[in-house]
Design a protein around this motif. Sequence first.
Motif, short mmCIF file in Angstrom:
data_model
loop_
_atom_site.label_atom_id
_atom_site.label_comp_id
_atom_site.label_asym_id
_atom_site.label_seq_id
_atom_site.Cartn_x
_atom_site.Cartn_y
_atom_site.Cartn_z
N ILE A 43 -26.95 -40.15 31.97
CA ILE A 43 -27.86 -41.28 31.78
C ILE A 43 -29.15 -41.01 32.53
O ILE A 43 -29.13 -40.61 33.71
CB ILE A 43 -27.23 -42.59 32.28
CG1 ILE A 43 -25.89 -42.84 31.57
CG2 ILE A 43 -28.17 -43.76 32.09
CD1 ILE A 43 -25.07 -43.93 32.20
N ASN A 44 -30.28 -41.22 31.87
CA ASN A 44 -31.58 -41.09 32.50
C ASN A 44 -32.05 -42.47 32.97
O ASN A 44 -32.26 -43.37 32.17
CB ASN A 44 -32.58 -40.49 31.51
CG ASN A 44 -33.89 -40.11 32.19
OD1 ASN A 44 -34.21 -40.60 33.26
ND2 ASN A 44 -34.65 -39.23 31.55
N HIS A 45 -32.19 -42.59 34.29
CA HIS A 45 -32.60 -43.88 34.86
C HIS A 45 -34.10 -43.96 35.10
O HIS A 45 -34.59 -44.95 35.68
CB HIS A 45 -31.87 -44.11 36.20
CG HIS A 45 -30.39 -44.00 36.10
ND1 HIS A 45 -29.57 -45.01 35.64
CD2 HIS A 45 -29.56 -42.95 36.39
CE1 HIS A 45 -28.30 -44.61 35.66
NE2 HIS A 45 -28.26 -43.37 36.11
N SER A 46 -34.85 -42.94 34.69
CA SER A 46 -36.28 -42.90 34.95
C SER A 46 -37.00 -44.01 34.20
O SER A 46 -36.67 -44.32 33.06
CB SER A 46 -36.85 -41.54 34.54
OG SER A 46 -36.17 -40.49 35.21
N LEU A 47 -37.99 -44.58 34.85
CA LEU A 47 -38.74 -45.69 34.26
C LEU A 47 -40.05 -45.26 33.64
O LEU A 47 -40.72 -46.04 32.99
CB LEU A 47 -39.00 -46.75 35.33
CG LEU A 47 -37.75 -47.40 35.94
CD1 LEU A 47 -38.15 -48.40 37.01
CD2 LEU A 47 -36.91 -48.07 34.86
N ARG A 48 -40.44 -43.99 33.85
CA ARG A 48 -41.68 -43.52 33.26
C ARG A 48 -41.53 -42.07 32.82
O ARG A 48 -40.72 -41.32 33.38
CB ARG A 48 -42.85 -43.68 34.24
CG ARG A 48 -42.74 -42.86 35.51
CD ARG A 48 -43.92 -43.19 36.43
NE ARG A 48 -43.95 -42.32 37.60
CZ ARG A 48 -43.25 -42.55 38.71
NH1 ARG A 48 -42.48 -43.63 38.77
NH2 ARG A 48 -43.34 -41.73 39.74
N PRO A 49 -42.30 -41.65 31.82
CA PRO A 49 -42.22 -40.27 31.30
C PRO A 49 -42.52 -39.25 32.39
O PRO A 49 -43.35 -39.47 33.27
CB PRO A 49 -43.28 -40.24 30.20
CG PRO A 49 -43.49 -41.67 29.83
CD PRO A 49 -43.28 -42.45 31.08
N GLY A 50 -41.82 -38.10 32.29
CA GLY A 50 -42.06 -37.02 33.22
C GLY A 50 -41.25 -37.10 34.50
O GLY A 50 -41.26 -36.17 35.32
N VAL A 51 -40.57 -38.22 34.71
CA VAL A 51 -39.74 -38.39 35.90
C VAL A 51 -38.28 -38.28 35.50
O VAL A 51 -37.83 -38.93 34.55
CB VAL A 51 -39.99 -39.76 36.58
CG1 VAL A 51 -39.07 -39.94 37.78
CG2 VAL A 51 -41.44 -39.87 37.00
N VAL A 52 -37.53 -37.43 36.20
CA VAL A 52 -36.12 -37.22 35.89
C VAL A 52 -35.26 -37.83 36.99
O VAL A 52 -35.36 -37.46 38.15
CB VAL A 52 -35.80 -35.71 35.74
CG1 VAL A 52 -34.31 -35.53 35.47
CG2 VAL A 52 -36.63 -35.11 34.62
N ASN A 53 -34.45 -38.78 36.61
CA ASN A 53 -33.52 -39.41 37.55
C ASN A 53 -32.23 -39.68 36.79
O ASN A 53 -32.03 -40.74 36.23
CB ASN A 53 -34.11 -40.71 38.10
CG ASN A 53 -33.16 -41.41 39.06
OD1 ASN A 53 -32.25 -40.79 39.62
ND2 ASN A 53 -33.36 -42.70 39.25
N GLU A 54 -31.37 -38.66 36.75
CA GLU A 54 -30.18 -38.71 35.89
C GLU A 54 -28.90 -38.80 36.71
O GLU A 54 -28.83 -38.33 37.84
CB GLU A 54 -30.13 -37.47 35.00
CG GLU A 54 -31.28 -37.37 34.01
CD GLU A 54 -31.21 -36.11 33.17
OE1 GLU A 54 -31.73 -36.14 32.04
OE2 GLU A 54 -30.66 -35.09 33.65
N SER A 55 -27.90 -39.37 36.07
CA SER A 55 -26.54 -39.38 36.64
C SER A 55 -25.54 -39.33 35.49
O SER A 55 -25.84 -39.70 34.37
CB SER A 55 -26.31 -40.64 37.49
OG SER A 55 -26.32 -41.80 36.67
#
Length: 268
Positions: free
Chosen positions: A46-58
């Motif tokens: 799951i990608n939790h990023s709120l804006r393009p270009g930012v990767v915050n996955e779990s």
Amino acid sequence: MLPYLLLLILAHAGWVTTADLGNYSLVKNIFILAGQSNISGRGGVINHSLRPGVVNESWDGVIPRECESNPSILRLSGGLKWVEAHEPLHKDIDVNNTCGIGPGMPFANTVLKKDPSIGVIGLVPCAVGGTSITEWAPGGFLYRSMIKRTKAATRGGGKIRALLWFQGESDTKTLEDAKMYKVRLERFFNHVRHDLGMPNLTVIQVGIATALGPYMELVREAQREINIGNLKYVDAKGLQIGPDYTHLTTAAQIQLGQMLADAFLRPN
């Protein structure tokens, strides 16, 4: 006598497995898993990023029944030790990415279900997300690592049964890479067979279902036209894709694993 009894108790409790003790003779069937992210596995990521270009996955941690561990399925760890396989299979190989469900476990579970006499299966994860075919060129880091890991896996006499290969999305970015894909991939397969001393090694290639560039159909055409013997082709197109439009969902990975198993078990 007492240390031996203690070892048996620990093993029975699940704290120690025979594979951890270095008994390579357990593994009878070795399968190489190589390519990029869709064979490394992104199901349930799951990608939790709120804006393009930012990767915050779990990874959501959900393991479907088809992907559950089995004492007859081992994996070669990043440290070249056989351990009981469990998801995510590539967690200590594809280390710069968040790994989830891939096709490896449903493949192995399906093979065991359809052919219970086959014996212990050893999976050798080698895939790394985002890699192009040129990064798998013979002599390069990824290639040398795959050959090293595969040779280590055979130390107990297990037989390499097939290379499961799913890659090509990264080669859709430029027209030159798409046009060169067939030549580069055939060269790769031929070198693998030569360096493993297995000129007829079974290769099961997955046709890409998504792309990182505009030339997906050129790469797919190249994949279908690979001209080497003992090559089997499984098409991922039509399988469910996640919200990132790039990676197969958990359900699709299960389906793909079953398709790969059917291809492996199907007579040539």
